[in-house]
Design a protein around this motif. Structure first.
Motif, PDB file in Angstrom:
ATOM      1  N   ALA A   1       6.680   2.114  -6.336  1.00  0.00           N
ATOM      2  CA  ALA A   1       7.792   1.204  -6.502  1.00  0.00           C
ATOM      3  C   ALA A   1       9.060   1.215  -6.587  1.00  0.00           C
ATOM      4  O   ALA A   1       9.773   0.580  -5.625  1.00  0.00           O
ATOM      5  CB  ALA A   1       6.914  -0.114  -6.779  1.00  0.00           C
ATOM      6  N   VAL A   2       9.484   1.459  -7.522  1.00  0.00           N
ATOM      7  CA  VAL A   2      10.837   2.338  -8.466  1.00  0.00           C
ATOM      8  C   VAL A   2      11.222   2.700  -6.862  1.00  0.00           C
ATOM      9  O   VAL A   2      12.734   2.709  -6.610  1.00  0.00           O
ATOM     10  CB  VAL A   2      10.939   3.107  -9.158  1.00  0.00           C
TER      11      VAL A   2
ATOM     12  N   ILE B   1       0.726  -1.001   0.063  1.00  0.00           N
ATOM     13  CA  ILE B   1       0.054   0.130   0.315  1.00  0.00           C
ATOM     14  C   ILE B   1       1.203   1.025   0.033  1.00  0.00           C
ATOM     15  O   ILE B   1       1.875   1.051   1.038  1.00  0.00           O
ATOM     16  CB  ILE B   1      -0.400  -0.205   1.052  1.00  0.00           C
ATOM     17  N   TYR B   2       0.251   2.175  -0.753  1.00  0.00           N
ATOM     18  CA  TYR B   2       1.501   3.392  -0.854  1.00  0.00           C
ATOM     19  C   TYR B   2       0.818   4.475  -0.513  1.00  0.00           C
ATOM     20  O   TYR B   2      -0.260   4.455  -0.235  1.00  0.00           O
ATOM     21  CB  TYR B   2       2.184   3.939  -2.500  1.00  0.00           C
TER      22      TYR B   2
ATOM     23  N   ILE C   1       4.403  -5.334   7.049  1.00  0.00           N
ATOM     24  CA  ILE C   1       4.915  -4.164   7.778  1.00  0.00           C
ATOM     25  C   ILE C   1       4.016  -3.387   7.566  1.00  0.00           C
ATOM     26  O   ILE C   1       3.463  -2.842   6.926  1.00  0.00           O
ATOM     27  CB  ILE C   1       6.214  -3.513   6.457  1.00  0.00           C
ATOM     28  N   VAL C   2       3.919  -2.912   9.589  1.00  0.00           N
ATOM     29  CA  VAL C   2       2.826  -2.120   9.449  1.00  0.00           C
ATOM     30  C   VAL C   2       2.620  -1.145  10.490  1.00  0.00           C
ATOM     31  O   VAL C   2       3.587  -1.180  11.537  1.00  0.00           O
ATOM     32  CB  VAL C   2       1.688  -3.668  10.078  1.00  0.00           C
ATOM     33  N   PRO C   3       2.191   0.345  10.066  1.00  0.00           N
ATOM     34  CA  PRO C   3       3.066   0.946  10.718  1.00  0.00           C
ATOM     35  C   PRO C   3       1.971   1.321  11.702  1.00  0.00           C
ATOM     36  O   PRO C   3       1.067   1.321  11.791  1.00  0.00           O
ATOM     37  CB  PRO C   3       2.419   2.515   9.949  1.00  0.00           C
TER      38      PRO C   3
ATOM     39  N   TYR D   1       7.554   6.340   6.322  1.00  0.00           N
ATOM     40  CA  TYR D   1       7.745   5.190   4.670  1.00  0.00           C
ATOM     41  C   TYR D   1       6.885   4.828   3.650  1.00  0.00           C
ATOM     42  O   TYR D   1       7.916   4.631   2.410  1.00  0.00           O
ATOM     43  CB  TYR D   1       7.608   4.078   5.488  1.00  0.00           C
ATOM     44  N   SER D   2       6.220   5.619   3.856  1.00  0.00           N
ATOM     45  CA  SER D   2       5.125   5.697   3.189  1.00  0.00           C
ATOM     46  C   SER D   2       4.876   4.773   1.456  1.00  0.00           C
ATOM     47  O   SER D   2       4.194   4.577   0.721  1.00  0.00           O
ATOM     48  CB  SER D   2       5.739   6.076   1.677  1.00  0.00           C
ATOM     49  N   ARG D   3       5.486   3.459   2.710  1.00  0.00           N
ATOM     50  CA  ARG D   3       4.977   2.176   1.404  1.00  0.00           C
ATOM     51  C   ARG D   3       4.541   1.089   2.772  1.00  0.00           C
ATOM     52  O   ARG D   3       6.161   0.563   3.537  1.00  0.00           O
ATOM     53  CB  ARG D   3       5.970   1.653   0.750  1.00  0.00           C
ATOM     54  N   PHE D   4       3.246   0.260   2.950  1.00  0.00           N
ATOM     55  CA  PHE D   4       3.497  -0.882   4.065  1.00  0.00           C
ATOM     56  C   PHE D   4       3.031  -1.883   2.670  1.00  0.00           C
ATOM     57  O   PHE D   4       2.393  -1.856   2.451  1.00  0.00           O
ATOM     58  CB  PHE D   4       2.528  -0.030   4.439  1.00  0.00           C
TER      59      PHE D   4
END
Lengths: 821, 130
Positions: free
Chosen positions: A110-111, A76-77, A694-696, A659-662
């Motif tokens: 993703a990049v 998820i972004y 990976i979870v915030p 982080y912007s990605r989970f």
């Protein structure tokens, strides 16, 4: 010599062409991996499953495993921007349409994820390369690496990928070369017009993470065996509960009458040389460190004073503590040059990766360099020879210390009337601290000290040019004098000696799990938060590991029950209620070693070239997870990817949301929660565990509860499951005043419910979820598909039976069972 | 007041209270006025439980955001997906990230209420009802 085509163990012969995709050039290595007496494949295992190795794998080779994870936990972004400026085809707004190159917003995210992970890997690779090169220059390639008598497996993070153990510097170099090649390949995938699939890009980001651990472990091995950092691998068992020695931590431990050299970043080599020089000459110079240097040098020399996380460097400079600053690469605040100049402190950069605009004076005469620095004609220089750095730093610090004005903080009274209350400082403060009121009130300023990040952003916007950060520090001088703690600087790896003792305790629930609390910490309140979490977990019978700047920040946490600071409160044995600091960021690889070893000790899973099976086992069985607290650098980004890929879920603190990605699972989608029963080959629906990869989270209480939730595994033993229920429910009840709605998803049998809550839980199952229960027994359990089943039927259709083994890979199902399917 | 209009127009609003949230009584009033469930994230559920308020549940913000991005998600009660998320009491940097995901990868509308807006919003909605 002709390379082997087959390899035989006992009476079983394996065709090498069946073992790897492309065996050219590595047939002998494969034969060795399988037949090695100490670390090879047991014959029975070769008969039971297909031996498939991934040696020198590219991301593509490990995609088999990565896609399993990513299908279940798709990324998820949370992009900070939707604009893409990566190439000159456009600036493209990707919020609605694809860009001119064909890239959509998710792919761009993703990049960026891949790039972050690659940057993290490059830091570790470059650090390891620097150490290996220096070691080769000093000792030669043939130099044997001593892993210590307590370590059976010499190198795990490199070995799972390259297939061989690192016994010499030549081996280390070979493994590093593989890592460097992989990094180049991965970076190419992030280049314009390369990889275009989101999941494939994330597979590659995972791979960069694994490469970072490979490099990190090589760095650790070299530091320990070639440069003398202490390691538990050689300590006596009786020493381990108190291993290693304590060092001083905090600015209050500094003797301001003596010269001070501050090391920052990865400056271990000049640091060691300086310590040796000081010892040899009997100089009274204080060796201090922030960030990784504070931990690494502490492992080398008991007299090292650790002054905090890397983020604290501006505070130390502004207080006028160091007489000389020696910088290595990474984690250096870029204001150091300007701040050091203002404070009259010369800077020596010891790394070609951090030139800071200084001149390279490596070839020049020492006395000339020293006199330039002392006179101030040079504010900073580059010296790339660690021995020379040592001599220059010591001589300069001694001379400067005699004359330099050390009390450089301004008087508050001179500024208190100057502020016109415009509030700009407050607006720009990253923590939104109430600065306007504080700058007019010394007491409030002193309170701000506890929450200040020491970034000095407030000063940059003050129209009155008030030195706000310096005023905060001045108001807290008394507090700083009291900052005197003791910490263990890092012990290196968990040893086999300890591991054999504890491994079965994880399965049987005696030790609830293994949690690593790592990260950069260093933001306001982080010491309190991390210290609190460590105490709570250790109290709940967890084994807690740490590494990186978090390990430093935590030292100030005071345990009210034990009446001790945290490193003095808990033993450092890899055992129940242990709290272990492994070392600096590269020591994250020791945490990973701890996770990997479980599979070897419990299941005798061969390690070399066998990453996928290791990860499959950890993910399915080992109660391990990671809490990453504080702001996240690219190094930690890569580390999170590496942990997640090896099956250890990661909880990110609130700052980690940047982080912007989970990677979150969807418990409602039953099609995602499956695995194979390795004995029968049946594909079974299982509990949604671990629920996320990976979870915030928002708070430390959420982190504790989430981490216990992430420890559930489909292959839990009965008592292990009970122990996990106990800690999950305990934290949840305490913080959220209730029973979690998702607990029925993890119930397999009444016998696994914790005794203290059993009747309550059974009542909830009966009244809210339609289960049939009676007198502490489940008569019929309600399957997620709505069927009411007896415990026996339920065990047969939901989850893995206790005593069976789970796997996510068809090829790891017993051959016999596969043939029958 | 546009925000009030958006909230009133929503068919299935969901209120989210985060780690910094303290105004539990106001949130309860808003929940009752909008007939909206409260997804209490961070530690905020304790405030609602202390008040005996039942139309609130402990949730995790990242899970809610993920679910909202799944087209077929049926909402916390299984009866339908929320069409409006009302955020209150979040760390600004955390909220920014969550809003980024929602605005880019979901159709759901979002509203962020600070304490002052919350008071005002409750007042407006109540007045209009009366």
């Amino acid at each position: 010599m002709e390379e082997p085509k087959t390899v035989t163990v006992g009476k079983t012969t394996v065709d090498i062409d069946e073992v790897v995709r492309d065996p050219r050039g590595i047939r002998s290595l494969i034969a060795e991996i399988i037949s090695d007496e100490k670390f090879g494949w047991p014959e029975r295992k070769l008969q039971q499953i297909d031996c498939k190795l991934k040696i020198f794998p590219s991301a593509r080779d490990l995609k088999e495993w990565d896609r399993i994870l990513l299908e279940r936990y798709p990324p998820i972004y949370a992009p900070p921007s939707t604009e893409c400026t990566s190439c000159t085809l456009g600036t493209c707004d990707l919020s609605r349409e694809k860009g001119a190159c064909g890239m959509d917003l998710k792919t761009k995210c993703a990049v960026e994820s891949l790039l972050n992970s690659c940057k993290g890997a490059s830091v570790q690779l470059s650090h390891a390369r620097e150490l290996v090169n220096e070691a080769i220059k000093r000792f030669g390639k043939e130099k044997e690496i001593s892993h210590g008598r307590n370590v059976r497996y010499p190198s795990i993070n490199p070995s799972v990928l390259v297939g061989f153990n690192v016994y010499t510097l030549e081996d280390a170099e070979k493994a590093l070369s593989y890592g460097e090649t992989q990094l180049a390949e991965l970076l190419t995938s992030a280049e314009f017009g390369s990889e275009g699939d989101v999941l494939d890009l994330e597979c590659k980001a995972f791979h960069a993470g694994s490469i970072s651990f490979l490099a990190a472990e090589i760095a650790e091995i070299v530091k320990e065996s070639c440069f003398g950092l202490c390691s538990s691998s050689n300590a006596e068992l009786v020493e381990l509960p108190n291993f290693p020695h304590f060092i001083d931590q905090g600015v209050g431990t500094i003797d301001r009458t003596k010269p001070v050299i501050l090391f920052a970043g990865n400056s271990i080599l000049p640091g060691i040389e300086t310590i040796d020089y000081v010892r040899e000459k009997g100089e009274e110079v204080q060796i201090c460190g922030v960030g990784p240097a504070g931990l690494d040098l502490g492992r080398y020399y008991e007299g090292t004073k650790n002054l905090g996380s890397a983020l604290k460097i501006l505070k130390v400079i502004r207080c006028g503590i160091p007489d000389v600053i020696v910088l290595g690469d990474v984690c250096i605040n870029l204001n150091v040059r300007e701040e050091a100049e203002k404070a009259g402190i010369p800077v020596i950069s010891s790394s070609p990766k951090l030139c800071m605009g200084y001149e390279d004076r490596t070839e020049e005469d020492i006395s000339k360099i020293v006199s330039n620095l002392v006179e101030g004609t040079e504010k900073g220089i580059i010296i790339l020879d660690p021995k020379k750095v040592a001599e220059v730093a010591v001589l300069t610090s001694k001379k400067i210390s005699e004359t330099r004005k050390k009390d450089i903080l301004p008087k508050i009274s001179e500024y208190i009337e100057k502020c016109d209350g415009c509030g700009k400082c407050e607006e720009i403060c990253p923590n939104l601290l109430p600065l306007t009121a504080a700058v007019r009130d010394e007491k409030k300023l002193s309170e701000i000290y506890d929450s200040c990040l020491f970034c000095a952003r407030c000063e940059s916007v003050c129209p009155k040019e008030m030195p706000i950060m310096s005023l905060i520090l001045k108001s807290a001088e008394e507090k700083m004098r009291e900052e005197k703690y003791r910490m263990r600087p890092g012990r290196g790896t968990p040893t086999d000696l300890e591991f054999r003792d504890v491994a079965f305790a994880f399965g049987f629930g005696t030790v609830s799990g293994m949690v690593a609390i790592v990260g950069c910490a260093g933001y306001p309140g982080s010491a309190e938060e991390v210290g609190y979490m460590v105490n709570e977990l250790v109290d709940m019978n967890y084994l807690v590991l740490t590494a990186g700047c978090t390990a430093t920040e935590i030292a100030s946490y005071y345990n009210q029950t034990e009446k001790k600071h945290i490193y003095e409160a808990w033993h450092s044995l890899f055992q129940i209620r242990g709290f272990l600091n492994c070392g600096s960021c590269s020591a994250l690889s020791h945490v990973a070693r701890g996770f990997y070893k479980y599979t070897h000790v419990i299941a005798r899973t061969p390690i070399n070239g066998n990453f996928v099976e290791q990860a499959d086992y950890i993910f399915g069985k080992l109660p391990c997870a990671v809490i990453m607290w504080g702001p996240v650098t690219e190094q930690m980004y890569a580390a999170a990817a590496a942990f997640a890929r090896m099956g250890a879920p990661v909880v990110l603190g609130p700052h980690g949301s940047k982080y912007s990605r989970f990677f979150l699972g969807n418990r409602d989608d039953r099609s995602k929660w499956w695995c194979y029963d390795g004995f029968t080959g049946r594909k079974l629906e299982v509990e949604p565990c671990p629920p996320h990869l990976i979870v915030p989270v928002e708070t430390k209480e959420e982190a504790l509860t989430m981490v216990t939730r992430l420890l559930f595994r489909p292959n839990d033993f009965r008592d292990g499951r009970m122990s996990k229920f106990d800690s999950y429910l305990s934290f949840y009840e305490r913080y959220f005043k209730g029973i979690p709605d998702d607990f029925p998803l993890f119930v397999r049998a009444a016998a696994e419910l914790p005794w203290t809550r059993k009747h309550k839980l059974l009542r909830i199952l009966r009244e809210k979820h339609g289960w049939e229960t009676e007198k502490g027994v489940i008569i019929r359990a309600k399957h997620r598909d709505g069927r009411l089943l007896t415990e026996e039927e339920y065990a047969d259709s939901y989850g893995i039976r206790v005593g069976q083994y789970s796997t996510f890979l068809e090829r790891l199902i017993l051959k016999e069972a596969r043939e029958k399917r | 007041m546009d925000v009030v209009q958006i909230m009133k127009e929503a068919k299935r609003p969901l209120i989210l209270t985060g780690a910094l949230f303290k105004d539990f009584d106001l949130a309860i009033e808003l929940s009752e006025a909008l007939n909206a469930h409260i997804a209490a994230t961070g530690n905020s559920i304790a405030g609602f439980r202390d008040r005996g308020f039942e139309n609130a549940s402990k949730e995790w913000i990242s899970e809610i955001v993920k679910w909202v991005c799944i087209p077929e998600w049926k909402g916390l009660d299984g009866k339908g997906k929320p069409d409006l998320l009302i955020f209150m009491g979040y760390h600004p940097y955390f909220l920014k990230r969550m809003l980024s995901t929602l605005s880019n990868f979901s159709e759901c509308r979002t509203v962020v209420l600070e304490k002052e807006n919350l008071e005002e919003a409750v007042k407006y909605i109540k007045e209009e009802r009366e």
